[in-house]
Design a protein around this motif. Structure first.
Motif, mmCIF file in Angstrom:
data_model
loop_
_atom_site.group_PDB
_atom_site.id
_atom_site.type_symbol
_atom_site.label_atom_id
_atom_site.label_comp_id
_atom_site.label_asym_id
_atom_site.label_seq_id
_atom_site.Cartn_x
_atom_site.Cartn_y
_atom_site.Cartn_z
ATOM 1 N N GLY A 1 48.004 -53.357 19.583
ATOM 2 C CA GLY A 1 46.590 -53.512 19.895
ATOM 3 C C GLY A 1 46.418 -53.206 21.372
ATOM 4 O O GLY A 1 46.871 -52.175 21.856
ATOM 5 N N ASP B 1 42.670 -61.807 19.008
ATOM 6 C CA ASP B 1 42.016 -62.866 19.781
ATOM 7 C C ASP B 1 42.312 -64.238 19.176
ATOM 8 O O ASP B 1 42.618 -65.185 19.892
ATOM 9 C CB ASP B 1 40.510 -62.647 19.872
ATOM 10 C CG ASP B 1 40.136 -61.515 20.811
ATOM 11 O OD1 ASP B 1 40.929 -61.234 21.733
ATOM 12 O OD2 ASP B 1 39.063 -60.921 20.625
ATOM 13 N N SER C 1 46.562 -58.434 12.554
ATOM 14 C CA SER C 1 45.944 -57.120 12.721
ATOM 15 C C SER C 1 45.312 -57.049 14.107
ATOM 16 O O SER C 1 45.174 -58.066 14.787
ATOM 17 C CB SER C 1 44.877 -56.896 11.650
ATOM 18 O OG SER C 1 43.783 -57.764 11.869
ATOM 19 N N GLU C 2 44.919 -55.865 14.519
ATOM 20 C CA GLU C 2 44.287 -55.719 15.832
ATOM 21 C C GLU C 2 43.033 -56.586 15.924
ATOM 22 O O GLU C 2 42.732 -57.135 16.973
ATOM 23 C CB GLU C 2 43.963 -54.261 16.119
ATOM 24 C CG GLU C 2 45.195 -53.448 16.427
ATOM 25 C CD GLU C 2 44.873 -52.042 16.885
ATOM 26 O OE1 GLU C 2 43.830 -51.864 17.537
ATOM 27 O OE2 GLU C 2 45.670 -51.147 16.599
ATOM 28 N N GLY C 3 42.306 -56.761 14.827
ATOM 29 C CA GLY C 3 41.107 -57.586 14.817
ATOM 30 C C GLY C 3 41.402 -59.075 14.902
ATOM 31 O O GLY C 3 40.516 -59.871 15.197
ATOM 32 N N GLU C 4 42.648 -59.471 14.621
ATOM 33 C CA GLU C 4 43.026 -60.882 14.651
ATOM 34 C C GLU C 4 43.734 -61.288 15.948
ATOM 35 O O GLU C 4 44.123 -62.434 16.099
ATOM 36 C CB GLU C 4 43.975 -61.194 13.487
ATOM 37 C CG GLU C 4 43.366 -61.010 12.124
ATOM 38 C CD GLU C 4 44.380 -61.171 11.018
ATOM 39 O OE1 GLU C 4 44.053 -61.870 10.048
ATOM 40 O OE2 GLU C 4 45.487 -60.604 11.128
#
Length: 64
Positions: free
Chosen positions: A10, A56, A51-54
């Motif tokens: 990420g 944070d 995943s990149e969205g997770e």
């Protein structure tokens, strides 16, 4: 042969550890958490990587 290198996951910097077909990725800025461990020859992944969205959420609570 074993090796180390730098990479990204990420937007995070990683340390990549490789030995034969095995590869591990650590996030040094997030408590050196292991986010990926896989056998590249067999295509097996041994961890559920965020995943990149997770990222944070992972950064705020890496044990979840």
């Amino acid at each position: 042969m074993a090796s180390t290198s730098a990479g990204t996951y990420g937007n995070e910097q990683t340390v990549v550890l490789s030995s034969g077909p095995l590869q591990a990725k650590l996030l040094p800025d997030v408590g050196a958490n292991l986010v990926s461990f896989e056998n590249l020859e067999l295509g097996h992944r041994y961890l559920r990587a965020p995943s990149e969205g997770e990222l944070d959420l992972f950064r705020s609570a890496p044990a979840r």
